[in-house]
Write a protein that holds these residues in place. Structure first.
Motif, PDB file in Angstrom:
ATOM      1  N   ARG A  61      30.572  41.362  37.977  1.00 35.91           N
ATOM      2  CA  ARG A  61      31.362  42.515  38.452  1.00 35.91           C
ATOM      3  C   ARG A  61      31.835  42.291  39.889  1.00 35.91           C
ATOM      4  O   ARG A  61      32.972  42.623  40.233  1.00 35.91           O
ATOM      5  CB  ARG A  61      30.530  43.800  38.352  1.00 35.91           C
ATOM      6  CG  ARG A  61      30.453  44.392  36.948  1.00 35.91           C
ATOM      7  CD  ARG A  61      29.905  45.801  36.979  1.00 35.91           C
ATOM      8  NE  ARG A  61      28.496  45.811  37.337  1.00 35.91           N
ATOM      9  CZ  ARG A  61      27.492  45.763  36.465  1.00 35.91           C
ATOM     10  NH1 ARG A  61      27.769  45.677  35.166  1.00 35.91           N
ATOM     11  NH2 ARG A  61      26.240  45.784  36.854  1.00 35.91           N
ATOM     12  N   ALA A  62      30.956  41.743  40.735  1.00 32.50           N
ATOM     13  CA  ALA A  62      31.320  41.511  42.140  1.00 32.50           C
ATOM     14  C   ALA A  62      32.453  40.480  42.240  1.00 32.50           C
ATOM     15  O   ALA A  62      33.379  40.647  43.041  1.00 32.50           O
ATOM     16  CB  ALA A  62      30.105  41.035  42.928  1.00 32.50           C
ATOM     17  N   LEU A  63      32.393  39.427  41.441  1.00 29.29           N
ATOM     18  CA  LEU A  63      33.434  38.403  41.485  1.00 29.29           C
ATOM     19  C   LEU A  63      34.771  38.958  41.014  1.00 29.29           C
ATOM     20  O   LEU A  63      35.830  38.585  41.538  1.00 29.29           O
ATOM     21  CB  LEU A  63      33.021  37.189  40.639  1.00 29.29           C
ATOM     22  CG  LEU A  63      31.827  36.383  41.182  1.00 29.29           C
ATOM     23  CD1 LEU A  63      31.446  35.277  40.200  1.00 29.29           C
ATOM     24  CD2 LEU A  63      32.137  35.796  42.554  1.00 29.29           C
ATOM     25  N   LYS A  64      34.743  39.877  40.045  1.00 29.62           N
ATOM     26  CA  LYS A  64      35.987  40.512  39.610  1.00 29.62           C
ATOM     27  C   LYS A  64      36.484  41.499  40.666  1.00 29.62           C
ATOM     28  O   LYS A  64      37.673  41.542  40.984  1.00 29.62           O
ATOM     29  CB  LYS A  64      35.770  41.228  38.281  1.00 29.62           C
ATOM     30  CG  LYS A  64      35.620  40.309  37.072  1.00 29.62           C
ATOM     31  CD  LYS A  64      35.442  41.098  35.790  1.00 29.62           C
ATOM     32  CE  LYS A  64      36.681  41.929  35.464  1.00 29.62           C
ATOM     33  NZ  LYS A  64      36.550  42.615  34.167  1.00 29.62           N
ATOM     34  N   GLU A  65      35.580  42.278  41.207  1.00 29.82           N
ATOM     35  CA  GLU A  65      35.965  43.314  42.166  1.00 29.82           C
ATOM     36  C   GLU A  65      36.588  42.726  43.422  1.00 29.82           C
ATOM     37  O   GLU A  65      37.526  43.308  43.992  1.00 29.82           O
ATOM     38  CB  GLU A  65      34.731  44.134  42.550  1.00 29.82           C
ATOM     39  CG  GLU A  65      34.994  45.222  43.578  1.00 29.82           C
ATOM     40  CD  GLU A  65      33.738  45.963  43.982  1.00 29.82           C
ATOM     41  OE1 GLU A  65      33.819  46.775  44.936  1.00 29.82           O
ATOM     42  OE2 GLU A  65      32.676  45.731  43.356  1.00 29.82           O
ATOM     43  N   HIS A  66      36.114  41.557  43.842  1.00 31.44           N
ATOM     44  CA  HIS A  66      36.563  40.988  45.116  1.00 31.44           C
ATOM     45  C   HIS A  66      37.569  39.855  44.947  1.00 31.44           C
ATOM     46  O   HIS A  66      37.857  39.131  45.906  1.00 31.44           O
ATOM     47  CB  HIS A  66      35.360  40.522  45.929  1.00 31.44           C
ATOM     48  CG  HIS A  66      34.434  41.642  46.298  1.00 31.44           C
ATOM     49  ND1 HIS A  66      34.837  42.720  47.056  1.00 31.44           N
ATOM     50  CD2 HIS A  66      33.127  41.874  45.982  1.00 31.44           C
ATOM     51  CE1 HIS A  66      33.819  43.557  47.216  1.00 31.44           C
ATOM     52  NE2 HIS A  66      32.779  43.073  46.568  1.00 31.44           N
ATOM     53  N   GLY A  67      38.133  39.697  43.751  1.00 34.98           N
ATOM     54  CA  GLY A  67      39.288  38.822  43.601  1.00 34.98           C
ATOM     55  C   GLY A  67      39.017  37.381  43.231  1.00 34.98           C
ATOM     56  O   GLY A  67      39.919  36.538  43.340  1.00 34.98           O
ATOM     57  N   TRP A  68      37.808  37.065  42.767  1.00 33.64           N
ATOM     58  CA  TRP A  68      37.523  35.704  42.326  1.00 33.64           C
ATOM     59  C   TRP A  68      37.881  35.507  40.855  1.00 33.64           C
ATOM     60  O   TRP A  68      38.360  34.438  40.461  1.00 33.64           O
ATOM     61  CB  TRP A  68      36.044  35.373  42.541  1.00 33.64           C
ATOM     62  CG  TRP A  68      35.661  35.241  43.978  1.00 33.64           C
ATOM     63  CD1 TRP A  68      35.306  36.245  44.835  1.00 33.64           C
ATOM     64  CD2 TRP A  68      35.600  34.033  44.748  1.00 33.64           C
ATOM     65  NE1 TRP A  68      35.029  35.744  46.077  1.00 33.64           N
ATOM     66  CE2 TRP A  68      35.187  34.394  46.054  1.00 33.64           C
ATOM     67  CE3 TRP A  68      35.833  32.694  44.449  1.00 33.64           C
ATOM     68  CZ2 TRP A  68      35.026  33.440  47.066  1.00 33.64           C
ATOM     69  CZ3 TRP A  68      35.663  31.741  45.451  1.00 33.64           C
ATOM     70  CH2 TRP A  68      35.266  32.130  46.745  1.00 33.64           C
ATOM     71  N   LEU A  69      37.618  36.510  40.053  1.00 32.36           N
ATOM     72  CA  LEU A  69      37.898  36.466  38.616  1.00 32.36           C
ATOM     73  C   LEU A  69      38.834  37.606  38.257  1.00 32.36           C
ATOM     74  O   LEU A  69      38.850  38.648  38.926  1.00 32.36           O
ATOM     75  CB  LEU A  69      36.604  36.595  37.801  1.00 32.36           C
ATOM     76  CG  LEU A  69      35.625  35.422  37.824  1.00 32.36           C
ATOM     77  CD1 LEU A  69      34.297  35.834  37.202  1.00 32.36           C
ATOM     78  CD2 LEU A  69      36.205  34.212  37.104  1.00 32.36           C
ATOM     79  N   GLU A  70      39.596  37.422  37.194  1.00 33.02           N
ATOM     80  CA  GLU A  70      40.477  38.483  36.723  1.00 33.02           C
ATOM     81  C   GLU A  70      40.540  38.459  35.197  1.00 33.02           C
ATOM     82  O   GLU A  70      40.272  37.431  34.561  1.00 33.02           O
ATOM     83  CB  GLU A  70      41.872  38.325  37.311  1.00 33.02           C
ATOM     84  CG  GLU A  70      42.595  37.056  36.899  1.00 33.02           C
ATOM     85  CD  GLU A  70      43.937  36.899  37.585  1.00 33.02           C
ATOM     86  OE1 GLU A  70      44.384  37.853  38.243  1.00 33.02           O
ATOM     87  OE2 GLU A  70      44.554  35.822  37.461  1.00 33.02           O
ATOM     88  N   ASP A  71      40.868  39.598  34.635  1.00 33.26           N
ATOM     89  CA  ASP A  71      41.046  39.685  33.186  1.00 33.26           C
ATOM     90  C   ASP A  71      42.320  38.966  32.782  1.00 33.26           C
ATOM     91  O   ASP A  71      43.313  38.949  33.520  1.00 33.26           O
ATOM     92  CB  ASP A  71      41.108  41.147  32.748  1.00 33.26           C
ATOM     93  CG  ASP A  71      39.781  41.864  32.943  1.00 33.26           C
ATOM     94  OD1 ASP A  71      38.743  41.277  32.612  1.00 33.26           O
ATOM     95  OD2 ASP A  71      39.790  43.009  33.436  1.00 33.26           O
ATOM     96  N   TYR A  72      42.289  38.391  31.593  1.00 34.51           N
ATOM     97  CA  TYR A  72      43.409  37.586  31.119  1.00 34.51           C
ATOM     98  C   TYR A  72      43.425  37.658  29.602  1.00 34.51           C
ATOM     99  O   TYR A  72      42.357  37.737  28.970  1.00 34.51           O
ATOM    100  CB  TYR A  72      43.227  36.135  31.592  1.00 34.51           C
ATOM    101  CG  TYR A  72      44.303  35.166  31.176  1.00 34.51           C
ATOM    102  CD1 TYR A  72      45.586  35.264  31.694  1.00 34.51           C
ATOM    103  CD2 TYR A  72      44.024  34.130  30.287  1.00 34.51           C
ATOM    104  CE1 TYR A  72      46.568  34.351  31.338  1.00 34.51           C
ATOM    105  CE2 TYR A  72      45.001  33.217  29.925  1.00 34.51           C
ATOM    106  CZ  TYR A  72      46.272  33.328  30.449  1.00 34.51           C
ATOM    107  OH  TYR A  72      47.237  32.438  30.092  1.00 34.51           O
TER     108      TYR A  72
END
Length: 320
Positions: free
Chosen positions: A92-103
């Motif tokens: 969740r932290a990696l998604k929230e802070h711009g490292w991972l994104e939904d695709y």
């Protein structure tokens, strides 16, 4: 100011925050693992980055004692649920802070994850700084080839941009090696003047650095094999219908506005990138690789000529 210059905004406002917590070493290890699994030279581009795969990488990291202490509190009851809870929180932290994104996977349209462009760049930096990895110049050739394959399969414009990046690194890596040998020659000259030739260092170079690393880079067949495959993939991209290429051009310019000044008279961004990738690979194979061979041979020849008098009095030396 161009909007592309602004980095710390939106989801990237606190981009580095996950690397400032007590588990920062574990977080960095997870990012290295993510990059190697989906973008490294040995990555399987047929494997989508699913939530389960990210969790698997996280759990594999915190299973290692070096990372476990920072990730899980000593006062916390450590069990499978706690480990999975940590992995979910890090995801969740990696998604929230711009490292991972939904695709959305273009093949089966299933929702998956991907490293953002910034996430991929910084995760790759962590992977490159891992000195335990054995590096060869073919790794960037392989990465360029795999990025082109992924672009053809998934039509993700970021993959074409990555192929261009990898191709440019092939040239830079070889230039770094050329400069390395030039530095060795300068050091050798200084040592010769003071009559302190470093036999142990030369021996170590032949057995370890050349035997295990440099010789792999100098194998022409390996380089040429990747080169031929890359050109074939570029030709497939260049053969796309005009309508498909125009859609790709528009998406590329949205992602990389630095391309626009490179394009004259309405030239296609896709075709320009293909031409640049081919030119970079050609420069690496036809210019930089021969230069590297020449510098390496000059160093070895010079050292052996200086040490020949020693060999005549040292019968146990078996170097030719």
């Amino acid at each position: 100011m161009s909007a592309s210059v602004i980095f710390f905004h939106g989801t990237s406002e606190h981009f580095f925050r996950p690397l400032t917590w007590a588990d920062r070493e574990a977080c960095a290890a997870v990012l290295r693992g993510l990059h190697e699994r989906v973008h490294g030279p040995e990555a399987d581009y047929a494997q989508a980055l699913t939530k389960d795969l990210v969790l698997e990488i996280c759990l594999g990291v915190i299973a290692q004692p070096a990372y476990r202490e920072g990730a899980l509190s000593a006062a916390q009851a450590v069990n499978a649920d706690a480990e999975r809870g940590y992995a979910l929180n890090l995801l969740r932290a990696l998604k929230e802070h711009g490292w991972l994104e939904d695709y959305k996977d273009p093949i089966d349209l299933q929702p998956v994850l991907k490293l953002t462009r910034a996430g991929k760049a910084f995760a790759e930096t962590f992977a490159e700084l891992d000195n335990a990895r054995h590096k060869t110049r073919q790794r960037n050739m392989r990465s360029a080839r795999k990025a082109l394959l992924a672009f053809l399969d998934e039509h993700d414009e970021d993959e074409l941009l990555d192929a261009h990046d990898y191709a440019s690194r092939v040239v830079q890596d070889l230039q770094d090696d050329i400069e390395y040998f030039r530095a060795l020659m300068q050091s050798l000259t200084r040592e010769a003047l003071t009559q302190k030739l470093a036999w142990d260092e030369f021996n170590d170079f032949l057995e370890r650095r050349f035997g295990k690393e440099m010789s792999v880079r100098l194998v022409a067949d390996s380089v040429d094999r990747h080169r031929g495959q890359i050109i074939e993939l570029l030709d497939q991209i260049r053969a796309w219908p005009a309508e498909q290429r125009e859609r790709t051009d528009a998406a590329l310019l949205q992602r990389a506005d630095w391309l626009e000044p490179m394009l004259e008279n309405g030239r296609s961004a896709t075709l320009w990138l293909c031409q640049r990738v081919e030119a970079l690979i050609d420069a690496a194979c036809e210019l930089k690789l021969p230069m590297l061979r020449s510098e390496m041979h000059n160093y070895v020849r010079r050292f052996t000529s200086l040490l020949r008098p020693r060999w005549t009095t040292a019968p146990n030396r078996r170097w030719a």
